[in-house]
Scaffold this motif. Structure first.
Motif, PDB file in Angstrom:
ATOM      1  N   GLY A 205       0.790  -1.227   0.000  1.00  0.00           N
ATOM      2  CA  GLY A 205       0.000   0.000   0.000  1.00  0.00           C
ATOM      3  C   GLY A 205       0.819   1.272   0.000  1.00  0.00           C
ATOM      4  O   GLY A 205       0.391   2.286   0.573  1.00  0.00           O
ATOM      5  N   GLY A 206       2.002   1.233  -0.623  1.00  0.00           N
ATOM      6  CA  GLY A 206       2.795   2.457  -0.760  1.00  0.00           C
ATOM      7  C   GLY A 206       4.134   2.449  -0.064  1.00  0.00           C
ATOM      8  O   GLY A 206       4.830   3.474  -0.043  1.00  0.00           O
ATOM      9  N   ILE A 207       4.546   1.323   0.513  1.00  0.00           N
ATOM     10  CA  ILE A 207       5.863   1.216   1.134  1.00  0.00           C
ATOM     11  C   ILE A 207       6.910   1.088   0.022  1.00  0.00           C
ATOM     12  O   ILE A 207       6.824   0.201  -0.822  1.00  0.00           O
ATOM     13  CB  ILE A 207       5.932  -0.006   2.075  1.00  0.00           C
ATOM     14  N   LYS A 208       7.907   1.955   0.037  1.00  0.00           N
ATOM     15  CA  LYS A 208       8.913   1.988  -1.037  1.00  0.00           C
ATOM     16  C   LYS A 208      10.040   1.012  -0.709  1.00  0.00           C
ATOM     17  O   LYS A 208      11.157   1.407  -0.358  1.00  0.00           O
ATOM     18  CB  LYS A 208       9.427   3.410  -1.234  1.00  0.00           C
ATOM     19  N   CYS A 209       9.748  -0.263  -0.886  1.00  0.00           N
ATOM     20  CA  CYS A 209      10.658  -1.322  -0.464  1.00  0.00           C
ATOM     21  C   CYS A 209      11.887  -1.450  -1.359  1.00  0.00           C
ATOM     22  O   CYS A 209      12.962  -1.856  -0.901  1.00  0.00           O
ATOM     23  CB  CYS A 209       9.917  -2.649  -0.429  1.00  0.00           C
ATOM     24  N   ALA A 210      11.764  -1.144  -2.649  1.00  0.00           N
ATOM     25  CA  ALA A 210      12.854  -1.340  -3.614  1.00  0.00           C
ATOM     26  C   ALA A 210      13.074  -0.056  -4.404  1.00  0.00           C
ATOM     27  O   ALA A 210      12.730   0.031  -5.587  1.00  0.00           O
ATOM     28  CB  ALA A 210      12.532  -2.502  -4.545  1.00  0.00           C
ATOM     29  N   PRO A 211      13.663   0.955  -3.772  1.00  0.00           N
ATOM     30  CA  PRO A 211      13.757   2.279  -4.395  1.00  0.00           C
ATOM     31  C   PRO A 211      14.592   2.324  -5.663  1.00  0.00           C
ATOM     32  O   PRO A 211      14.445   3.232  -6.470  1.00  0.00           O
ATOM     33  CB  PRO A 211      14.391   3.141  -3.297  1.00  0.00           C
ATOM     34  N   ARG A 212      15.467   1.334  -5.869  1.00  0.00           N
ATOM     35  CA  ARG A 212      16.335   1.343  -7.052  1.00  0.00           C
ATOM     36  C   ARG A 212      15.835   0.391  -8.147  1.00  0.00           C
ATOM     37  O   ARG A 212      16.514   0.196  -9.154  1.00  0.00           O
ATOM     38  CB  ARG A 212      17.766   0.972  -6.645  1.00  0.00           C
ATOM     39  N   ALA A 213      14.677  -0.177  -7.948  1.00  0.00           N
ATOM     40  CA  ALA A 213      14.141  -1.117  -8.934  1.00  0.00           C
ATOM     41  C   ALA A 213      13.760  -0.391 -10.217  1.00  0.00           C
ATOM     42  O   ALA A 213      13.322   0.755 -10.203  1.00  0.00           O
ATOM     43  CB  ALA A 213      12.934  -1.845  -8.361  1.00  0.00           C
ATOM     44  N   ASP A 214      13.923  -1.099 -11.323  1.00  0.00           N
ATOM     45  CA  ASP A 214      13.574  -0.579 -12.643  1.00  0.00           C
ATOM     46  C   ASP A 214      12.834  -1.698 -13.362  1.00  0.00           C
ATOM     47  O   ASP A 214      13.394  -2.773 -13.578  1.00  0.00           O
ATOM     48  CB  ASP A 214      14.852  -0.194 -13.394  1.00  0.00           C
ATOM     49  N   ASN A 215      11.582  -1.454 -13.732  1.00  0.00           N
ATOM     50  CA  ASN A 215      10.778  -2.553 -14.276  1.00  0.00           C
ATOM     51  C   ASN A 215      11.104  -2.911 -15.721  1.00  0.00           C
ATOM     52  O   ASN A 215      10.409  -3.721 -16.330  1.00  0.00           O
ATOM     53  CB  ASN A 215       9.276  -2.268 -14.114  1.00  0.00           C
ATOM     54  N   SER A 216      12.183  -2.351 -16.270  1.00  0.00           N
ATOM     55  CA  SER A 216      12.563  -2.736 -17.630  1.00  0.00           C
ATOM     56  C   SER A 216      14.077  -2.856 -17.817  1.00  0.00           C
ATOM     57  O   SER A 216      14.570  -2.761 -18.938  1.00  0.00           O
ATOM     58  CB  SER A 216      11.994  -1.735 -18.643  1.00  0.00           C
ATOM     59  N   ASP A 217      14.832  -3.069 -16.718  1.00  0.00           N
ATOM     60  CA  ASP A 217      16.293  -3.131 -16.839  1.00  0.00           C
ATOM     61  C   ASP A 217      16.842  -4.547 -16.988  1.00  0.00           C
ATOM     62  O   ASP A 217      18.053  -4.745 -17.124  1.00  0.00           O
ATOM     63  CB  ASP A 217      16.970  -2.435 -15.647  1.00  0.00           C
ATOM     64  N   GLY A 218      15.961  -5.562 -16.954  1.00  0.00           N
ATOM     65  CA  GLY A 218      16.411  -6.931 -17.134  1.00  0.00           C
ATOM     66  C   GLY A 218      16.965  -7.589 -15.895  1.00  0.00           C
ATOM     67  O   GLY A 218      17.492  -8.712 -15.961  1.00  0.00           O
ATOM     68  N   TYR A 219      16.832  -6.933 -14.719  1.00  0.00           N
ATOM     69  CA  TYR A 219      17.356  -7.468 -13.473  1.00  0.00           C
ATOM     70  C   TYR A 219      16.297  -7.485 -12.375  1.00  0.00           C
ATOM     71  O   TYR A 219      15.343  -6.696 -12.402  1.00  0.00           O
ATOM     72  CB  TYR A 219      18.543  -6.637 -12.972  1.00  0.00           C
ATOM     73  N   LEU A 220      16.496  -8.364 -11.398  1.00  0.00           N
ATOM     74  CA  LEU A 220      15.736  -8.348 -10.165  1.00  0.00           C
ATOM     75  C   LEU A 220      16.475  -7.482  -9.157  1.00  0.00           C
ATOM     76  O   LEU A 220      17.710  -7.453  -9.138  1.00  0.00           O
ATOM     77  CB  LEU A 220      15.612  -9.762  -9.582  1.00  0.00           C
ATOM     78  N   ASP A 221      15.741  -6.778  -8.323  1.00  0.00           N
ATOM     79  CA  ASP A 221      16.334  -6.135  -7.159  1.00  0.00           C
ATOM     80  C   ASP A 221      16.151  -7.084  -5.982  1.00  0.00           C
ATOM     81  O   ASP A 221      15.026  -7.317  -5.531  1.00  0.00           O
ATOM     82  CB  ASP A 221      15.659  -4.792  -6.871  1.00  0.00           C
ATOM     83  N   PHE A 222      17.255  -7.655  -5.511  1.00  0.00           N
ATOM     84  CA  PHE A 222      17.223  -8.642  -4.427  1.00  0.00           C
ATOM     85  C   PHE A 222      17.589  -7.964  -3.111  1.00  0.00           C
ATOM     86  O   PHE A 222      18.562  -7.200  -3.047  1.00  0.00           O
ATOM     87  CB  PHE A 222      18.202  -9.773  -4.716  1.00  0.00           C
ATOM     88  N   MET A 223      16.811  -8.242  -2.069  1.00  0.00           N
ATOM     89  CA  MET A 223      17.097  -7.709  -0.742  1.00  0.00           C
ATOM     90  C   MET A 223      16.929  -8.798   0.306  1.00  0.00           C
ATOM     91  O   MET A 223      16.013  -9.618   0.213  1.00  0.00           O
ATOM     92  CB  MET A 223      16.174  -6.529  -0.427  1.00  0.00           C
TER      93      MET A 223
END
Length: 298
Positions: A205-223
């Motif tokens: 509901g709006g928590i910015k969990c992955a601020p560096r994520a890019d939905n078209s860069d070909g990578y997962l943001d893993f945390m």
């Protein structure tokens, strides 16, 4: 071109959803078709059946929350003659937050029907797909317990979520699993609070969990976050909610990296969340599907 609007009748019973429905009723009968879901899984079946039988391109609009979006995605992600639009009338609506558009623009039916199309990556988790994130640990414990509090009288959905967050502070912080990232097994020194693989920036509901994520860069943001004490967790929450945790020097215990594949292994069946929907798994293999879905932007 056909326009298929799949509407979760239980999502977002508010003025904005009433406004959306009123406009759709004005358009129905031409190249716009409305279909209502009755139960879980309906959106997947409706989307796939309609697009598979179409002899022209189709724009499919998920009218609901992130659960409806995930169901529609699951029905069309491997079909070429369609694009996905999201009309965010649900309670969470985190999927659309990662795009550089106002929420009101996504609610404007005319802007959506005339919108442009871009391609985004998807996440594959075992045999399921998602567009936002895969989570394991504390977040899944919170989601799984929300339904318990919703059953209480006079408890709203948002308050039920807050109650579950508080409850899981004491009952949902310790989770046992092993992690392999891009083929490298991570050493486990104890229990984990949570882990996530994200393509979108937001959840819950709006928590910015992955601020560096890019939905078209070909990578997962893993945390990956180890289990921490209650008060340390509470102090972390404000920066986590605003997406500042990766730059917080007091949160240097958080592991973050870009990758293409993550595997989780659990000693027993464990909850895992795909775009907020909870499933039980013992092993989960998460990978990125580059440019796998056409998305309509207003």
């Amino acid at each position: 071109m056909r326009h298929l609007f799949i509407i979760n009748k239980n999502a977002g019973k508010s003025k904005k959803s009433e406004r959306v429905l009123a406009r759709l009723r004005e358009l129905e009968g031409g190249n716009a078709v409305m279909k209502f879901t009755e139960k879980a899984g309906d959106a997947t079946e409706i989307a796939r059946a309609f697009v598979s039988s179409a002899d022209e391109s189709v724009r499919v609009y998920a009218c609901g929350g992130d659960g409806t979006v995930n169901e529609v995605l699951s029905g069309i992600y491997d079909l070429d003659n369609c694009a996905l639009g999201v009309i965010p009338v649900g309670s969470g609506n985190d999927f659309v937050r990662s795009f550089d558009r106002k929420n009101e623009d996504f609610l404007d039916i005319d802007k959506m029907m005339n919108g442009g199309v871009t391609e985004i990556d998807l996440i594959k988790c075992n045999e399921r797909v998602g567009g936002n994130s895969v989570t394991i640990g504390y977040d899944c414990a919170v989601a799984a317990n929300v339904s318990k509090f919703k059953k209480l009288k006079l408890i709203t959905s948002s308050f039920a979520y807050k109650l579950s967050i508080f409850y899981c502070l004491f009952r949902g912080r310790k989770h046992y699993f092993n992690v392999t990232v891009d083929g490298k097994r991570l050493e486990r020194k104890g229990t984990y609070l949570l882990s996530l693989c994200a393509k979108g920036k937001y959840y819950g509901g709006g928590i910015k969990c992955a601020p560096r994520a890019d939905n078209s860069d070909g990578y997962l943001d893993f945390m990956l976050i180890p289990t921490i004490g209650v008060f340390k967790f509470i102090r972390l929450l404000p920066s986590f909610a605003k997406g500042r945790h990766l730059d917080n020097p007091k949160a240097d215990f958080i592991r973050w990296q870009k990758c293409r594949e993550v595997e989780y292994e659990c000693d027993e069946e464990t909850d895992i969340g795909i775009d907020g929907e909870i499933f039980r798994v013992k092993k989960a293999k998460i990978s990125v599907l580059p440019k796998a879905q056409k998305i309509i932007l207003p």
